[in-house]
Design a protein around this motif. Structure first.
Motif, PDB file in Angstrom:
ATOM      1  N   ASP A  25     -22.010 -33.419 -30.060  1.00 50.73           N
ATOM      2  CA  ASP A  25     -23.052 -33.675 -29.055  1.00 50.73           C
ATOM      3  C   ASP A  25     -22.566 -33.236 -27.662  1.00 50.73           C
ATOM      4  OD1 ASP A  25     -25.577 -34.673 -28.158  1.00 50.73           O
ATOM      5  OD2 ASP A  25     -24.522 -36.463 -27.377  1.00 50.73           O
ATOM      6  N   LEU A  26     -21.318 -33.578 -27.348  1.00 50.89           N
ATOM      7  CA  LEU A  26     -20.757 -33.188 -26.045  1.00 50.89           C
ATOM      8  C   LEU A  26     -20.639 -31.664 -25.949  1.00 50.89           C
ATOM      9  CD1 LEU A  26     -18.017 -35.926 -25.484  1.00 50.89           C
ATOM     10  CD2 LEU A  26     -20.153 -35.634 -24.241  1.00 50.89           C
ATOM     11  N   LYS A  27     -20.259 -30.989 -27.066  1.00 47.97           N
ATOM     12  CA  LYS A  27     -20.163 -29.538 -27.045  1.00 47.97           C
ATOM     13  C   LYS A  27     -21.533 -28.931 -26.789  1.00 47.97           C
ATOM     14  CE  LYS A  27     -16.092 -28.764 -29.921  1.00 47.97           C
ATOM     15  NZ  LYS A  27     -15.563 -28.227 -31.169  1.00 47.97           N
ATOM     16  N   LEU A  28     -22.576 -29.509 -27.411  1.00 48.33           N
ATOM     17  CA  LEU A  28     -23.942 -29.032 -27.163  1.00 48.33           C
ATOM     18  C   LEU A  28     -24.319 -29.240 -25.689  1.00 48.33           C
ATOM     19  CD1 LEU A  28     -25.943 -30.176 -30.309  1.00 48.33           C
ATOM     20  CD2 LEU A  28     -25.503 -27.850 -29.561  1.00 48.33           C
ATOM     21  N   ARG A  29     -23.984 -30.391 -25.197  1.00 48.18           N
ATOM     22  CA  ARG A  29     -24.292 -30.677 -23.783  1.00 48.18           C
ATOM     23  C   ARG A  29     -23.550 -29.696 -22.862  1.00 48.18           C
ATOM     24  NH1 ARG A  29     -24.022 -37.154 -22.797  1.00 48.18           N
ATOM     25  NH2 ARG A  29     -26.100 -37.672 -23.557  1.00 48.18           N
ATOM     26  N   ILE A  30     -22.287 -29.448 -23.223  1.00 50.06           N
ATOM     27  CA  ILE A  30     -21.501 -28.503 -22.409  1.00 50.06           C
ATOM     28  C   ILE A  30     -22.145 -27.129 -22.468  1.00 50.06           C
ATOM     29  CG2 ILE A  30     -19.299 -27.260 -22.282  1.00 50.06           C
ATOM     30  CD1 ILE A  30     -17.911 -29.885 -23.030  1.00 50.06           C
ATOM     31  N   LYS A  31     -22.543 -26.679 -23.664  1.00 49.84           N
ATOM     32  CA  LYS A  31     -23.181 -25.371 -23.789  1.00 49.84           C
ATOM     33  C   LYS A  31     -24.493 -25.342 -22.994  1.00 49.84           C
ATOM     34  CE  LYS A  31     -21.282 -23.648 -28.071  1.00 49.84           C
ATOM     35  NZ  LYS A  31     -21.525 -23.172 -29.413  1.00 49.84           N
ATOM     36  N   ASP A  32     -25.274 -26.435 -23.097  1.00 51.92           N
ATOM     37  CA  ASP A  32     -26.522 -26.515 -22.313  1.00 51.92           C
ATOM     38  C   ASP A  32     -26.214 -26.466 -20.810  1.00 51.92           C
ATOM     39  OD1 ASP A  32     -28.136 -26.615 -24.518  1.00 51.92           O
ATOM     40  OD2 ASP A  32     -28.381 -28.818 -24.500  1.00 51.92           O
ATOM     41  N   ALA A  33     -25.188 -27.204 -20.416  1.00 54.45           N
ATOM     42  CA  ALA A  33     -24.806 -27.240 -18.998  1.00 54.45           C
ATOM     43  C   ALA A  33     -24.319 -25.859 -18.554  1.00 54.45           C
ATOM     44  CB  ALA A  33     -23.736 -28.290 -18.763  1.00 54.45           C
ATOM     45  N   GLU A  34     -23.542 -25.191 -19.433  1.00 54.05           N
ATOM     46  CA  GLU A  34     -23.062 -23.854 -19.093  1.00 54.05           C
ATOM     47  C   GLU A  34     -24.230 -22.871 -18.972  1.00 54.05           C
ATOM     48  OE1 GLU A  34     -20.162 -22.927 -22.081  1.00 54.05           O
ATOM     49  OE2 GLU A  34     -18.541 -23.920 -20.992  1.00 54.05           O
ATOM     50  N   ARG A  35     -25.189 -22.953 -19.902  1.00 52.33           N
ATOM     51  CA  ARG A  35     -26.371 -22.086 -19.816  1.00 52.33           C
ATOM     52  C   ARG A  35     -27.161 -22.384 -18.548  1.00 52.33           C
ATOM     53  NH1 ARG A  35     -28.971 -23.574 -24.932  1.00 52.33           N
ATOM     54  NH2 ARG A  35     -27.021 -23.945 -25.973  1.00 52.33           N
ATOM     55  N   MET A  36     -27.321 -23.650 -18.276  1.00 59.64           N
ATOM     56  CA  MET A  36     -28.043 -24.053 -17.058  1.00 59.64           C
ATOM     57  C   MET A  36     -27.285 -23.567 -15.830  1.00 59.64           C
ATOM     58  SD  MET A  36     -30.387 -26.648 -15.762  1.00 59.64           S
ATOM     59  CE  MET A  36     -30.844 -27.869 -16.712  1.00 59.64           C
ATOM     60  N   LEU A  37     -25.952 -23.694 -15.853  1.00 54.61           N
ATOM     61  CA  LEU A  37     -25.126 -23.232 -14.737  1.00 54.61           C
ATOM     62  C   LEU A  37     -25.261 -21.711 -14.572  1.00 54.61           C
ATOM     63  CD1 LEU A  37     -23.013 -23.799 -12.546  1.00 54.61           C
ATOM     64  CD2 LEU A  37     -21.251 -23.457 -14.299  1.00 54.61           C
ATOM     65  N   GLU A  38     -25.220 -21.000 -15.696  1.00 51.18           N
ATOM     66  CA  GLU A  38     -25.392 -19.544 -15.624  1.00 51.18           C
ATOM     67  C   GLU A  38     -26.762 -19.183 -15.058  1.00 51.18           C
ATOM     68  OE1 GLU A  38     -24.617 -17.132 -19.093  1.00 51.18           O
ATOM     69  OE2 GLU A  38     -22.870 -18.347 -19.576  1.00 51.18           O
ATOM     70  N   ARG A  39     -27.785 -19.876 -15.580  1.00 47.65           N
ATOM     71  CA  ARG A  39     -29.141 -19.603 -15.100  1.00 47.65           C
ATOM     72  C   ARG A  39     -29.248 -19.915 -13.603  1.00 47.65           C
ATOM     73  NH1 ARG A  39     -33.152 -23.214 -17.729  1.00 47.65           N
ATOM     74  NH2 ARG A  39     -32.972 -24.373 -15.810  1.00 47.65           N
ATOM     75  N   ARG A  40     -28.727 -21.038 -13.169  1.00 48.42           N
ATOM     76  CA  ARG A  40     -28.793 -21.427 -11.749  1.00 48.42           C
ATOM     77  C   ARG A  40     -27.950 -20.478 -10.885  1.00 48.42           C
ATOM     78  NH1 ARG A  40     -31.492 -26.405 -10.279  1.00 48.42           N
ATOM     79  NH2 ARG A  40     -32.741 -26.772 -12.129  1.00 48.42           N
ATOM     80  N   THR A  41     -26.801 -20.094 -11.406  1.00 42.43           N
ATOM     81  CA  THR A  41     -25.956 -19.153 -10.678  1.00 42.43           C
ATOM     82  C   THR A  41     -26.679 -17.821 -10.520  1.00 42.43           C
ATOM     83  OG1 THR A  41     -23.970 -20.202 -11.618  1.00 42.43           O
ATOM     84  CG2 THR A  41     -23.689 -18.029 -10.615  1.00 42.43           C
ATOM     85  N   GLY A  42     -27.336 -17.393 -11.591  1.00 42.38           N
ATOM     86  CA  GLY A  42     -28.133 -16.161 -11.522  1.00 42.38           C
ATOM     87  C   GLY A  42     -29.268 -16.291 -10.524  1.00 42.38           C
ATOM     88  N   GLU A  43     -29.978 -17.421 -10.562  1.00 38.59           N
ATOM     89  CA  GLU A  43     -31.063 -17.657  -9.609  1.00 38.59           C
ATOM     90  C   GLU A  43     -30.530 -17.672  -8.176  1.00 38.59           C
ATOM     91  OE1 GLU A  43     -32.937 -21.308 -10.750  1.00 38.59           O
ATOM     92  OE2 GLU A  43     -33.876 -20.438 -12.536  1.00 38.59           O
ATOM     93  N   LEU A  44     -29.389 -18.339  -8.001  1.00 38.98           N
ATOM     94  CA  LEU A  44     -28.792 -18.409  -6.669  1.00 38.98           C
ATOM     95  C   LEU A  44     -28.383 -17.016  -6.194  1.00 38.98           C
ATOM     96  CD1 LEU A  44     -27.801 -20.114  -4.300  1.00 38.98           C
ATOM     97  CD2 LEU A  44     -25.622 -20.397  -5.508  1.00 38.98           C
ATOM     98  N   ALA A  45     -27.777 -16.234  -7.096  1.00 35.73           N
ATOM     99  CA  ALA A  45     -27.376 -14.871  -6.736  1.00 35.73           C
ATOM    100  C   ALA A  45     -28.603 -14.035  -6.381  1.00 35.73           C
ATOM    101  CB  ALA A  45     -26.597 -14.222  -7.878  1.00 35.73           C
ATOM    102  N   MET A  46     -29.661 -14.178  -7.182  1.00 33.71           N
ATOM    103  CA  MET A  46     -30.895 -13.433  -6.899  1.00 33.71           C
ATOM    104  C   MET A  46     -31.492 -13.885  -5.562  1.00 33.71           C
ATOM    105  SD  MET A  46     -32.687 -13.085 -10.655  1.00 33.71           S
ATOM    106  CE  MET A  46     -34.238 -12.624  -9.967  1.00 33.71           C
ATOM    107  N   ALA A  47     -31.479 -15.182  -5.348  1.00 35.83           N
ATOM    108  CA  ALA A  47     -32.016 -15.710  -4.092  1.00 35.83           C
ATOM    109  C   ALA A  47     -31.206 -15.181  -2.905  1.00 35.83           C
ATOM    110  CB  ALA A  47     -32.012 -17.235  -4.111  1.00 35.83           C
ATOM    111  N   ARG A  48     -29.873 -15.142  -3.080  1.00 40.31           N
ATOM    112  CA  ARG A  48     -29.034 -14.601  -2.006  1.00 40.31           C
ATOM    113  C   ARG A  48     -29.320 -13.120  -1.778  1.00 40.31           C
ATOM    114  NH1 ARG A  48     -23.197 -17.367  -3.325  1.00 40.31           N
ATOM    115  NH2 ARG A  48     -23.690 -19.410  -2.438  1.00 40.31           N
TER     116      ARG A  48
END
Length: 168
Positions: A25-48
């Protein structure tokens, strides 16, 4: 003791299964968090990138245009200041010349007036002398001989001469 080992083994297996489930469950959460982090990082980079590309470029362009306009305005101000100084110097020179011309005209008028006054004084003195002489000399009737003709245009009468001098 066997029951307790079996129950301990089962308990351990259950705990192990629970821990593995939690781990999964924690590994799934970590993967979800990593995907969310990647998506947010991408959004932030695009916004910048968008923020840097559009507004910054526009702001930078506007700033460069304003700097160029400021330089042009500074050149115009310098040119106008120079023109103003030239205009001021020209007017000062023209006014000084005008004052000099007026003073010269006044001096000339004063000299003419003094000259005319001198002429008038001389004419007055001559007239007084002539009138005194006329009083002293007895009037003699002219002889009826033909006297040479006197040109009236050459020798004007003293009264006419005085009137002309006064008029001038």
């Amino acid at each position: 003791a066997v029951v307790s080992t079996q129950s301990t083994g089962t308990i351990q297996k259950r705990k192990l299964a629970e821990l593995e489930a939690q781990n999964a469950d924690l590994k799934l959460r970590i993967k979800d968090a990593e995907r969310m982090l990647e998506r947010r990082t991408g959004e932030l980079a695009m916004a910048r990138e968008v923020a840097q590309a559009a507004p910054s470029t526009t702001a930078q362009t506007q700033l460069e245009v304003m700097i160029m306009e400021r330089g042009e305005l500074e050149r115009r101000v310098a040119s106008l200041a120079k023109a103003k100084m030239h205009y001021k110097e020209s007017w000062t020179k023209a006014l000084k010349e005008l004052i000099n011309v007026r003073e010269k005209a006044q001096q000339d008028a004063k000299h003419r007036l003094l000259h005319e006054q001198t002429l008038m004084e001389h004419a007055r003195l001559r007239y007084q002398e002539e009138s005194k002489l006329k009083e002293k000399i007895p009037v003699v009737e002219p002889v009826k001989e033909t006297a040479p003709a006197v040109d009236e245009n050459r020798r004007p009468d003293n009264k006419i001469m005085m009137a002309r001098l006064i008029d001038e």
